[in-house]
Structure formats: C-alpha cells, structure tokens
Design a protein around this motif. Structure first.
Motif, PDB file in Angstrom:
ATOM      1  N   PHE A   1       0.810   3.959  -3.028  1.00 38.59           N
ATOM      2  CA  PHE A   1       0.495   5.358  -2.750  1.00 38.59           C
ATOM      3  C   PHE A   1       1.622   6.265  -3.235  1.00 38.59           C
ATOM      4  O   PHE A   1       1.377   7.294  -3.882  1.00 38.59           O
TER       5      PHE A   1
ATOM      6  N   SER B   1      -0.225   3.084 -12.890  1.00 36.15           N
ATOM      7  CA  SER B   1       0.196   4.365 -12.328  1.00 36.15           C
ATOM      8  C   SER B   1       0.130   5.426 -13.414  1.00 36.15           C
ATOM      9  O   SER B   1       0.650   5.232 -14.519  1.00 36.15           O
TER      10      SER B   1
ATOM     11  N   ARG C   1       1.740   6.479  -7.023  1.00 35.62           N
ATOM     12  CA  ARG C   1       0.465   6.879  -7.637  1.00 35.62           C
ATOM     13  C   ARG C   1      -0.201   5.739  -8.413  1.00 35.62           C
ATOM     14  O   ARG C   1      -0.794   5.949  -9.473  1.00 35.62           O
TER      15      ARG C   1
ATOM     16  N   ARG D   1       0.826  -1.213   0.000  1.00 35.50           N
ATOM     17  CA  ARG D   1       0.000   0.000   0.000  1.00 35.50           C
ATOM     18  C   ARG D   1       0.857   1.258   0.000  1.00 35.50           C
ATOM     19  O   ARG D   1       0.534   2.244  -0.667  1.00 35.50           O
ATOM     20  N   ILE D   2       1.955   1.203   0.756  1.00 39.36           N
ATOM     21  CA  ILE D   2       2.860   2.359   0.797  1.00 39.36           C
ATOM     22  C   ILE D   2       3.456   2.608  -0.583  1.00 39.36           C
ATOM     23  O   ILE D   2       3.508   3.746  -1.059  1.00 39.36           O
TER      24      ILE D   2
ATOM     25  N   ARG E   1      -2.986   2.675  -8.922  1.00 41.66           N
ATOM     26  CA  ARG E   1      -4.364   2.351  -8.538  1.00 41.66           C
ATOM     27  C   ARG E   1      -4.756   1.027  -9.180  1.00 41.66           C
ATOM     28  O   ARG E   1      -4.344   0.709 -10.307  1.00 41.66           O
TER      29      ARG E   1
END
Length: 305
Positions: free
Chosen positions: A64, A100, A67, A60-61, A69
C-alpha cells in the motif's frame, strides 16, 4: 523447502545474533515500561497486538505504501516468465508478482515467509533495464525471500517502530496535554528517555544487518544467474538514474529504503554510510567484480574490479 540459492552461514549467524541482541533489548524495554507505567497488562497487550499486526500484515502495508498492485501473467507476461524461470532454477515457491506505478527505478520483496511473499518492481525499472539486468535484480529480491531475511528484518524492525511511536506519542502528549504534576512529568521523561535509547540501539543493529543482507543477496543472485556483470550493470544504471531525481521527489520513497534494491538517495553517502540501509555502490560493484573473476566471466562496463 530448501531453495538452491547458496546458503549463507554468515548471513544466518548475523541474523541470529541481531535477533538475540534485540530480544534482550526487547525484554529490558518491556520491563522498563511496566515499571514506569505500572500496568503490565496494558504494555503486553499493546505491544503484542502491534507485533502481530506488523508481522502478519507487513506485506500489505508495504504494498500500500509503495503503491504496488498484484499483476497477472496476461498483463505482464515477460515479468512473470523471468520470475518463473528463476524460481525453477532456485527450486523455490513462486512469490506473488506485483508492479508499482512509480517512475523511480527500483524493486523490493516483502512477506513473512517464502510461501507468503511478494516481489514488486516499479514501472520505472521495467522501462530502463535490459532482460539480463532485470533477471539479476529479480534474483537479488528472490534471494531475500529464500534466505528469509525479509521476515527477520520485519521482526527486527518491530522494536524500533514501537520505541519510535512511544517517543512521538510522549512528545505530543507533553506538548498538548496541558499541566501535569511533578511525578507524571518524571514518568513521561523516563519513558521518553528509555524509548529513545531503545530506538537508537535497534536502529544501529538493524542498519548493520541490512547492509550485510544486501551484499549477501547480490552474491546469491550473481551465483544463481551466473552473470554478475548484468547485476552490476543494473546497479550502476539504477543508482545513476535515482541520483538524477530531485531530492524533494525522493523524500517519500526514502522512508522505505530498507525494502528497496538500491536506496532512494540523491548521492553516495559519506560518513552517513554507517547509518545507511545499503552498502555503497562501490562496495557492491567490487564484490560483483570479484565474483565475475571467480566465474571467469568477461568484464563489462559498470563492473568494478
């Protein structure tokens, strides 16, 4: 479940040796902090909590920060089709597929295990590569997942992250913390010194492992797809496109080079190649050229022999 990616005993041995050496370093580091800070409970709780957080939330890090998804089949049917086909050939669980929104052509894999993995490509990569080239890049990333070296790098990086944070914290505490007595200053200096040494050693060990794992992923991808020249073409194309991106635009991405298919570097490294996360483009192309000759594949532009 064992995938059909070629097993790589040398990669497994190097990962085991790196983790063993870092484990020894980790024990010494924790012991030194306990002696210096005189609180074993504080040290163990803080380091344990950060390790759990990094291991369980690394995907998840990374998503994020870069960018990324998650995308469904309806949105990117061709991308999902390539991943489905490669996973079927490799006999491995299908990872989560993500995209991304970055113009820089690249890809990365993350996750703590093959059952909890993400493979992400940038929109810049999707625009630039031909289907066979994209297949080679995705096979490379899936190899990282299958060989579990994504999880190993995550675990191995933990000690360096902790040491780096302590150095930064100690530096700013010394800078803005006001006056201290002599004993406190000595403890701070000792903590900074130990942390800096641990960071430097772990940095070198992880970089050496990272360079080898990239060559291993290239090998595995070339054998799985049977088209090393397509992967070589993708490498040449992506590296060339990245080299044309202004250096200031690459700086943010460079923090995540260990994850990427090819590093966000404006030029081929010189002496700094010994500290790089990836082998040079020449080394990667030469290896793919040898595999191409072994498989009897016709050479194509971009394949070094």
């Amino acid at each position: 479940m064992q995938s059909r990616f070629r097993s790589d005993r040398r990669l497994t041995a190097r990962m085991g040796l790196t983790l063993f050496l870092l484990g020894l370093l980790y024990v010494g580091f924790v012991a030194a902090l306990i002696v210096l800070l005189k609180s074993w409970l504080l040290v163990v709780v803080l380091i344990g909590a950060m390790f759990v957080a990094q291991f369980w939330f690394s995907d998840r890090i990374a998503m994020f920060a870069m960018r990324g998804r998650v995308v469904e089949r309806e949105e990117y049917p061709e991308l999902h089709a390539v991943v489905d086909r490669l996973c079927a050939i490799a006999d491995m669980p299908k990872p989560v597929v993500a995209v991304s929104e970055m113009g820089m052509p690249n890809a990365f894999a993350t996750g703590r295990s093959p059952d909890h993995a993400v493979v992400c490509v940038t929109t810049g990569l999707l625009r630039r590569l031909e289907p066979a080239e994209l297949e080679g890049v995705l096979a490379h990333e899936l190899s990282h997942v299958a060989h579990k070296d994504v999880a190993v790098i995550t675990i191995a990086s933990f000690l360096g992250v902790i040491a780096g944070l302590i150095v930064r914290f100690a530096f700013y505490s010394q800078l803005f913390g006001g006056r201290r007595d002599q004993n406190t200053a000595v403890v701070f200096a000792a903590v900074m010194g130990v942390s800096a040494a641990v960071y430097a050693i772990s940095f070198l060990l992880i970089r050496a492992l990272s360079r080898y794992r990239e060559l291993a992923a290239d090998r595995a991808a070339a054998h799985l797809t049977g088209r090393p020249s397509a992967l070589a073409s993708a490498l040449t194309k992506v590296t060339g496109d990245i080299a044309r991106i202004p250096t200031e635009d690459l700086r943010t991405a460079q923090a995540f080079n260990a994850f990427y298919f090819t590093p966000a570097a404006g030029r081929e490294p010189g002496i700094e190649r010994f500290f790089s996360t990836h082998p040079t483009l020449q080394q990667r192309l030469e290896q793919l050229g040898r595999i191409s000759a072994e498989l009897g594949e016709a050479a194509t532009p971009g394949t070094a022999g």
